[in-house]
Design a protein around this motif. Structure first.
Motif, PDB file in Angstrom:
ATOM      1  N   LEU A 246       0.840  -1.189   0.000  1.00 25.12           N
ATOM      2  CA  LEU A 246       0.000   0.000   0.000  1.00 25.12           C
ATOM      3  C   LEU A 246       0.878   1.244   0.000  1.00 25.12           C
ATOM      4  N   PRO A 247       0.344   2.369  -0.447  1.00 23.47           N
ATOM      5  CA  PRO A 247       1.092   3.620  -0.298  1.00 23.47           C
ATOM      6  C   PRO A 247       1.435   3.852   1.178  1.00 23.47           C
ATOM      7  N   GLY A 248       2.614   4.386   1.435  1.00 25.08           N
ATOM      8  CA  GLY A 248       3.069   4.550   2.816  1.00 25.08           C
ATOM      9  C   GLY A 248       2.165   5.432   3.648  1.00 25.08           C
ATOM     10  N   ASP A 249       1.976   5.045   4.898  1.00 26.77           N
ATOM     11  CA  ASP A 249       1.208   5.854   5.831  1.00 26.77           C
ATOM     12  C   ASP A 249       1.643   5.520   7.252  1.00 26.77           C
ATOM     13  N   THR A 250       0.995   6.146   8.205  1.00 33.18           N
ATOM     14  CA  THR A 250       1.337   5.924   9.619  1.00 33.18           C
ATOM     15  C   THR A 250       0.124   5.469  10.411  1.00 33.18           C
ATOM     16  N   ILE A 251      -0.865   4.858   9.749  1.00 29.77           N
ATOM     17  CA  ILE A 251      -2.112   4.534  10.451  1.00 29.77           C
ATOM     18  C   ILE A 251      -2.318   3.044  10.654  1.00 29.77           C
ATOM     19  N   ILE A 252      -1.504   2.182  10.037  1.00 28.82           N
ATOM     20  CA  ILE A 252      -1.679   0.737  10.202  1.00 28.82           C
ATOM     21  C   ILE A 252      -0.690   0.222  11.238  1.00 28.82           C
ATOM     22  N   TYR A 253      -1.198  -0.485  12.230  1.00 26.26           N
ATOM     23  CA  TYR A 253      -0.386  -1.107  13.275  1.00 26.26           C
ATOM     24  C   TYR A 253      -0.894  -2.526  13.494  1.00 26.26           C
ATOM     25  N   PRO A 254      -0.195  -3.335  14.299  1.00 24.76           N
ATOM     26  CA  PRO A 254      -0.656  -4.715  14.504  1.00 24.76           C
ATOM     27  C   PRO A 254      -2.045  -4.828  15.106  1.00 24.76           C
ATOM     28  N   TRP A 255      -2.531  -3.797  15.769  1.00 24.70           N
ATOM     29  CA  TRP A 255      -3.868  -3.882  16.356  1.00 24.70           C
ATOM     30  C   TRP A 255      -4.941  -3.355  15.382  1.00 24.70           C
ATOM     31  N   THR A 256      -4.546  -2.994  14.159  1.00 26.14           N
ATOM     32  CA  THR A 256      -5.497  -2.484  13.170  1.00 26.14           C
ATOM     33  C   THR A 256      -6.095  -3.633  12.363  1.00 26.14           C
ATOM     34  N   PRO A 257      -7.398  -3.903  12.464  1.00 30.35           N
ATOM     35  CA  PRO A 257      -8.011  -4.921  11.599  1.00 30.35           C
ATOM     36  C   PRO A 257      -7.953  -4.459  10.145  1.00 30.35           C
ATOM     37  N   VAL A 258      -7.711  -5.383   9.237  1.00 27.92           N
ATOM     38  CA  VAL A 258      -7.657  -5.070   7.808  1.00 27.92           C
ATOM     39  C   VAL A 258      -8.793  -5.813   7.110  1.00 27.92           C
ATOM     40  N   ILE A 259      -9.669  -5.074   6.460  1.00 27.83           N
ATOM     41  CA  ILE A 259     -10.813  -5.653   5.759  1.00 27.83           C
ATOM     42  C   ILE A 259     -10.548  -5.626   4.259  1.00 27.83           C
TER      43      ILE A 259
ATOM     44  N   THR B 188     -12.063 -10.222   7.292  1.00 29.90           N
ATOM     45  CA  THR B 188     -11.212  -9.404   8.158  1.00 29.90           C
ATOM     46  C   THR B 188      -9.944 -10.167   8.501  1.00 29.90           C
ATOM     47  N   TYR B 189      -8.812  -9.485   8.416  1.00 28.32           N
ATOM     48  CA  TYR B 189      -7.513 -10.091   8.672  1.00 28.32           C
ATOM     49  C   TYR B 189      -6.837  -9.425   9.869  1.00 28.32           C
ATOM     50  N   GLU B 190      -6.067 -10.227  10.564  1.00 30.45           N
ATOM     51  CA  GLU B 190      -5.215  -9.738  11.644  1.00 30.45           C
ATOM     52  C   GLU B 190      -3.813  -9.530  11.074  1.00 30.45           C
ATOM     53  N   ALA B 191      -3.235  -8.366  11.287  1.00 31.36           N
ATOM     54  CA  ALA B 191      -1.920  -8.064  10.726  1.00 31.36           C
ATOM     55  C   ALA B 191      -0.836  -8.792  11.520  1.00 31.36           C
TER      56      ALA B 191
ATOM     57  N   GLU C 268       6.430   2.980   1.105  1.00 34.55           N
ATOM     58  CA  GLU C 268       5.354   2.008   0.996  1.00 34.55           C
ATOM     59  C   GLU C 268       5.255   1.177   2.259  1.00 34.55           C
ATOM     60  N   VAL C 269       4.105   0.554   2.441  1.00 41.59           N
ATOM     61  CA  VAL C 269       3.881  -0.320   3.587  1.00 41.59           C
ATOM     62  C   VAL C 269       3.371  -1.656   3.068  1.00 41.59           C
ATOM     63  N   SER C 270       3.921  -2.730   3.616  1.00 38.24           N
ATOM     64  CA  SER C 270       3.479  -4.081   3.282  1.00 38.24           C
ATOM     65  C   SER C 270       2.788  -4.676   4.495  1.00 38.24           C
ATOM     66  N   VAL C 271       1.648  -5.321   4.257  1.00 36.21           N
ATOM     67  CA  VAL C 271       0.876  -5.935   5.342  1.00 36.21           C
ATOM     68  C   VAL C 271       0.727  -7.417   5.049  1.00 36.21           C
ATOM     69  N   HIS C 272       1.131  -8.248   5.994  1.00 33.04           N
ATOM     70  CA  HIS C 272       0.913  -9.688   5.917  1.00 33.04           C
ATOM     71  C   HIS C 272      -0.167 -10.022   6.947  1.00 33.04           C
TER      72      HIS C 272
END
Length: 373
Positions: free
Chosen positions: A314-327, A338-341, A356-360
């Motif tokens: 994703l384009p880089g940002d500062t709002i995704i953390y491990p406690w952020t659900p990803v839909i 819904t995914y857990e990061a 950029e930010v990568s989320v697994h």
């Protein structure tokens, strides 16, 4: 409501980052930092451009803490750390000098490492989990942000047959207590968080929207620059976890079976299972029947989370953390969920400019409770 805004406006943004050691702002050509999960230390790798004059300063340091600030300042030509967001603080474990290029490579971990690297005697049975968390935070020089708990931990140790007379890594003690209290435990910056911080940290989900190809538009679109999915066909079958335990004081053997199917999750005590189940067997000592039930459900949830996996850039940002659900939505498949990061990686480089930010992610277990049959 989601934490990101869709559709995007297409406005130009100018991300900026500052890496700071104490009051010294350091030069860098690229860096990548990871949040591995709430219960693990994140990592960082920094490339510093080659200047032989800087070698002496770097080699004289006995401890290096790097504060990483990232953001989108109003004036991208004139900004300071106060205009950005503190992403994380990292402790450098190694410095590597390249004699040919004069470059310097830094590798380290976030301040969770202060507790993974130190052991402590488990002699806190007359204290609460929050008292222990506060003590450990202060002992390693972190600021405690700890919500009060009431139960004495001696009850936990006795119930789980944990030895009170041997050393354990501080972080193992904290995550063990957090699991029993049902709270979060993580380090952000120079603060240890121990408690239920969902609303304070924003539990709003991050939305990844996928729009399949159409006749008028023969290509897919998404706010992710890259999106991949994985389906574990083994775990896609009905899964069961069987826990057995011999309880010496009661002279009894207990068995508990937790099963997950497409239609239900349940815990059973009948050892007769359908042959179509993918079965996992575990043996523990000293558990009661209730503890066997709880352990079976815990292990089932851990295994089931890995059935569906997602990886997005994703384009880089500062709002995704491990406690952020990803839909994820729009694929029209079971991957719309819904995914857990499990791991979040940010990469920032100067030339060519890239942030950029990568989320697994892995699927979140949908059942929080079970019924016993």
């Amino acid at each position: 409501m989601t934490i990101d805004t869709l559709p995007t406006t297409g406005a130009l943004v100018a991300p900026r980052a500052i890496l700071q050691v104490g009051s010294k702002v350091i030069e860098w050509s690229s860096w990548d930092g990871e949040h591995n999960s709430i219960n693990e230390a994140g990592t960082i790798h920094v490339e510093v451009p080659g200047k032989f004059a800087d070698w002496a300063w770097w080699t004289q340091q006995t401890e290096i803490l790097v504060d990483v600030y990232v953001g989108f300042p109003k004036d991208p030509q004139n900004y300071s750390a106060s205009d950005l967001t503190l992403l994380q603080t990292f402790r450098i474990d190694s410095i590597r000098l390249n004699a040919a290029t004069l470059g310097i490579s830094l590798s380290g971990r976030d301040l969770t490492s202060l507790m993974t690297d130190q052991k402590i005697d488990i002699k806190f049975q007359n204290q609460t989990a929050s008292q222990i968390a506060t003590f450990i935070a202060q002992k390693v020089g972190l600021t405690p942000n700890v919500q009060p708990t009431t139960d004495l931990v001696g009850h936990f140790f006795t119930q789980d047959h944990v030895s009170l007379h041997r050393q354990q890594p501080m972080w193992s003690v904290l995550t063990y207590l957090a699991q029993h209290e049902g709270v979060q435990c993580f380090v952000l910056g120079r603060t240890l968080y121990f408690g239920a911080f969902g609303s304070a940290l924003s539990n709003q989900p991050y939305l990844i929207q996928y729009d399949p190809p159409t006749t008028a538009r023969p290509y897919p679109t998404s706010n992710a620059t890259s999106l991949e999915f994985e389906h574990d066909l083994t775990l896609a079958q009905d899964v069961s976890v069987r826990v057995r335990s011999y309880h010496g004081a009661k002279n009894a053997v207990y068995t508990s079976i937790a099963t997950a199917s497409k239609t239900a999750k349940r815990v059973e005590r009948d050892a007769n299972l359908a042959q179509t189940l993918q079965q996992y067997d575990f043996t523990f000592t000293g558990l009661t029947q209730a503890q066997c039930d709880a352990k079976a459900q815990q292990l089932l949830d851990q295994i089931s989370k890995h059935e569906l996996k997602m990886e997005a850039k994703l384009p880089g940002d500062t709002i995704i953390y491990p406690w952020t659900p990803v839909i994820v939505q729009g694929t029209g498949t079971p991957f719309d969920t819904t995914y857990e990061a499990a791991r979040i990686r940010r990469r920032f480089q100067v030339d060519p400019p890239k942030f950029e930010v990568s989320v697994h992610g892995k699927t979140v277990t949908d059942a929080q409770t079970v019924t016993l049959s």
